[in-house]
Enzyme design. Sequence first.
Site, mmCIF file in Angstrom:
data_model
loop_
_atom_site.group_PDB
_atom_site.id
_atom_site.type_symbol
_atom_site.label_atom_id
_atom_site.label_comp_id
_atom_site.label_asym_id
_atom_site.label_seq_id
_atom_site.Cartn_x
_atom_site.Cartn_y
_atom_site.Cartn_z
ATOM 1 N N LYS A 121 0.889 -1.298 -0.133
ATOM 2 C CA LYS A 121 -0.063 0.016 -0.001
ATOM 3 C C LYS A 121 0.826 1.429 -0.120
ATOM 4 C CE LYS A 121 -1.011 2.509 3.247
ATOM 5 N NZ LYS A 121 -1.492 2.892 4.576
ATOM 6 N N ASP A 139 -6.161 1.236 1.137
ATOM 7 C CA ASP A 139 -5.821 1.280 2.433
ATOM 8 C C ASP A 139 -7.412 0.697 3.076
ATOM 9 O OD1 ASP A 139 -7.680 3.362 2.130
ATOM 10 O OD2 ASP A 139 -6.654 4.670 3.165
#
Length: 224
Positions: A121, A139
């Site tokens: 991420k 996320d």
Amino acid sequence: MKRSDRYKGILDWFAKNVPVAQSELKFRNPYELIVAVILSAQCTDKRINMVTPPLLKRFPDPVSMSESSEEEIFKYIRSVTFPNNKSRHLLGMSKMLVEKFNSVVPEDPEELQKLPGVGRKTANVIASVIYNKPVIAVDTHVFRVARRIGLSSAKDVLGVEEDLTSAIPSEQRAIAHHWLILHGRYICVARKPKCADCGIAAFCEYFEKLNSGNHILDSTNLNK
Ligand code: SF4
């Protein structure tokens, strides 16, 4: 509604109504962003924006941070979540940046993930925000919102990332990440989504089910 129609409706709405969307983290260069994103894991951007000015004043570049210690870094970040781990990650990340990357934050998400504290991420955030690469960082907000709206039914982060990446045109991927994060942070919040204030309700699977009477309003569904 077909999933492709959902994507089109939602992307068109955001493009028209939220033409500018960017990170709420404050940074002035790639090094500052990577520091802020590492610190932001399971913490609020507001808190990180309070912590980074003194931290980056003391450590304005990878070299100065790499010559420090976990204990010294800890003093500046003690109010964020998991300060011990994050101190270790920041020190390791800065050392590797200096030793392997000549103090330059790499562009390639695979290279970025070699840095301590940088997962998929974080790597995708850096690659898209700084280098405008057509990747989507998933996320907690993006994961929840994408599944709730009906943009993906994948059970894990990688599956959601793959669904979003294959359906969102490459030129919109970087901004779509911010659209979904901000929507999840302020409108499509985890416990009580603000559907009455939502501009994309007409394309939302959750809203569709809610109004067809098929949906039970419990926390399981709300967190979908
Ligand atoms: S209609 Fe409700 S559930 Fe759907 S995206 Fe909007 S806020 Fe979220």
